[in-house]
Design an enzyme around this catalytic site. Structure first.
Site, PDB file in Angstrom:
ATOM      1  N   ASP A 211       0.843  -1.322  -0.232  1.00  0.00           N
ATOM      2  CA  ASP A 211       0.058  -0.046  -0.081  1.00  0.00           C
ATOM      3  C   ASP A 211       0.829   1.414   0.079  1.00  0.00           C
ATOM      4  O   ASP A 211       1.863   1.319   0.688  1.00  0.00           O
ATOM      5  CB  ASP A 211      -0.823   0.219   1.170  1.00  0.00           C
ATOM      6  N   GLU A 261      14.280 -15.541   0.559  1.00  0.00           N
ATOM      7  CA  GLU A 261      14.409 -16.527   1.401  1.00  0.00           C
ATOM      8  C   GLU A 261      13.691 -17.915   0.998  1.00  0.00           C
ATOM      9  O   GLU A 261      14.051 -18.989   1.580  1.00  0.00           O
ATOM     10  CB  GLU A 261      14.384 -16.146   2.718  1.00  0.00           C
TER      11      GLU A 261
END
Length: 546
Positions: A211, A261
């Site tokens: 956002d 990751e």
């Protein structure tokens, strides 16, 4: 065909880090999608109950708007706990069931992350208020001393961007007073969101919609500029005092390390209301990977303008190494079935009122016809397409909501001049009857107009030419045809656009008010019926030349 047969089960081939580049992503505003417990507010269990709708529609992913604990000062974008579920919407166990339900059909999940501000009920902000001026807790936000607001800045929802607290200090809120802006120069803020990203990625989330991604970094050094100086700044060069600063990209390069990751790496898309030349930086593989292209939200229904926007955004995507995003509606703008029915000079993607508050007459039939034509055009383009819940039903903007039902802070802070965004957030109609047209067993949190009855899912399901079934056919066909990102423009009559995709299939959109001759070939799909072998006005066709 059964729902299961129409779904996409994840396979080794589709489970790649690039899945998002050509995906169809369906935005769910959870409070208005489906209400499983009858309290009038949509919830996670309601979404689980209607996963079959998403499967039959044929979407690749769901973008879930905020579902976190919130006072609902701004529709859930005032987050009081980033790592939990609002009890009115369910529990973390319900969230896990939703992830499993979507993944079992090959549908991925993107969640909204709101990093510019917390809700005023967040424990970090409550501690800042309790600890008082000069405390370490206040350094996580932007507090200032003074008898008057530190500047004349206005918030996005109207009124001052500063709010005074009981001890006399002021805090910055670029949006609602219940959304205090975070200080992203503070390592504790950085750590808070590192933990949040990993929390949801560990629960199986495939990506994040960020956002107001351009607002996180701010320069609040003295002297502070006036609102007029902010407005006059050249945004194309970036580094504004409050937005689109170059150092914001340090945040997203760090986030990319976190995303990587995971296997496959998590994806992200930036909501960055910045000039086009500033957009590619957010979308590189080293940062978020995609950025929203909102140019179509305010574009006229004219061939030359649409073609320019398409060219520009494909070029911008090439600069970033990303794929572009095509958006016609979302939770912040006037639904495009209404927008395309408004007089062109009054067509604004973010409002449906004149300055004095009077509503504008809309040609609903023309708006829906144009909306379907525009949808088939963007679905034929390379890049990903973001759909907003209810557009597959041809839902219009609801403009006649009584003031006592309105929830959007834009309406209250205008005050009342801008009717706000409630009109695109009215709960979906699933059936033509019942107290909330199948949305739930009780009264919905925003009233549904009677015309929604004819647009209910169950009613459209049985109509082969309904908007819902046009969307279903388009998404199924797109999944078969979309292979690669090549596209070339074809010569076509004035007022139309025509393009050819990689394996020879063609899309022609007639944006004029008169029929045109149909190119020769096998018709695969049309947004409206052909008339005497011609492509009617405001109609798009997909075909395979012979």
């Amino acid at each position: 065909m059964s729902s299961a047969a129409e779904g996409r089960i994840m396979t080794t081939e589709t489970n790649t880090s690039d899945w998002y580049r050509q995906a169809v992503v369906y935005q769910i505003y959870p409070r208005s999608f489906a209400d499983a417990n009858g309290d009038g507010i949509g919830d996670l269990a309601g979404i689980v109950d209607h996963v079959d709708h998403l499967v039959r529609l044929g979407v690749d992913a769901v973008w879930l708007s905020p579902f976190y604990p919130s006072a609902l000062a701004d529709g859930g974008y005032d987050v009081d706990d980033y790592r939990n579920v609002d009890p009115r919407l369910g529990t973390l166990a319900d969230f896990d069931r939703l992830v499993d339900a979507l993944h079992s059909h090959g549908i991925r999940l993107i969640v909204d992350i709101v990093p510019n501000h917390t809700g005023s009920g967040h424990e970090l902000f409550r501690k800042a208020l309790a600890d008082g001026p000069g405390s370490p807790a206040r350094e996580l936000y932007h507090f200032r001393d003074g008898d008057e607001p530190p500047t004349d800045w206005t918030s996005a929802f109207g009124g001052s961007a500063w709010q005074q607290v009981d001890d006399g200090q002021w805090y910055l809120h670029m949006f609602d007073v219940a959304q205090p802006d975070l200080n992203w120069d503070h390592p504790e803020v950085v750590a808070e969101f590192d933990q949040t990203l990993r929390f949801w990625a560990d629960r199986g989330v495939d990506g994040f919609r960020v956002d107001v991604a351009h607002l996180l970094k701010k320069d609040l050094s003295e002297p502070l500029p006036s609102q007029a100086e902010l407005d006059a700044a050249d945004k194309t060069v970036g580094n504004g005092r409050l937005e689109d600063r170059d150092e914001v990209h340090d945040i997203y390069r760090h986030w990319r390390q976190i995303f990587n990751e995971y296997d496959p790496p998590r994806v992200a898309v930036a909501e960055a209301w910045v000039p086009a030349n500033r957009r590619p930086s957010y979308a590189t593989r080293e940062e978020l990977g995609q950025a929203f292209n909102f140019d179509l939200l305010q574009a006229p229904f004219r061939a030359e303008e649409l073609r320019r926007i398409i060219d520009d955004n494909l070029a911008l995507a090439a600069r970033s190494g990303s794929s572009t995003t095509w958006v016609l509606s979302n939770h912040d703008v006037v639904r495009h079935a209404t927008r395309y029915g408004l007089p062109e000079e009054l067509r604004d993607g973010r409002q449906y009122v004149l300055g004095d508050g009077h509503t504008i007459a809309c040609d609903a039939d023309l708006g829906l016809r144009r909306a379907l034509a525009a949808t088939l055009l963007i679905l034929a383009l390379p890049g990903s397409t973001y759909l907003y819940q209810g557009e597959e039903l041809g839902l219009p903007q609801v403009v006649d909501i009584a003031d006592e039902y309105r929830q959007d802070p834009t309406f209250f802070r205008s005050p009342g001049v801008d009717k706000g965004r409630d009109g695109c957030r009215v709960p979906l109609p699933w059936t033509p009857d019942g107290p909330s047209l199948g949305f739930g067993s009780g009264e919905p949190h925003l009233p549904q107009p009677t015309r929604f009855r004819d647009l209910a899912v169950s009613r459209q399901d049985a109509d082969s030419r309904s908007p819902l079934n046009v969307y279903r056919r388009a998404l199924r066909l797109r999944a078969q045809l979309q292979d690669g990102e090549d596209m070339e423009w074809l010569d076509s009559p004035q007022g139309t656009v025509a393009l050819r995709r990689h394996d020879g299939w063609v899309c022609v959109a007639n944006l004029t008010s008169t029929p045109i001759d149909l190119p020769s070939g096998e018709v695969l799909l049309t947004s409206a019926d052909l008339v005497s072998g011609k492509l009617p006005e405001a109609t798009t066709v997909w075909l395979r030349p012979r």
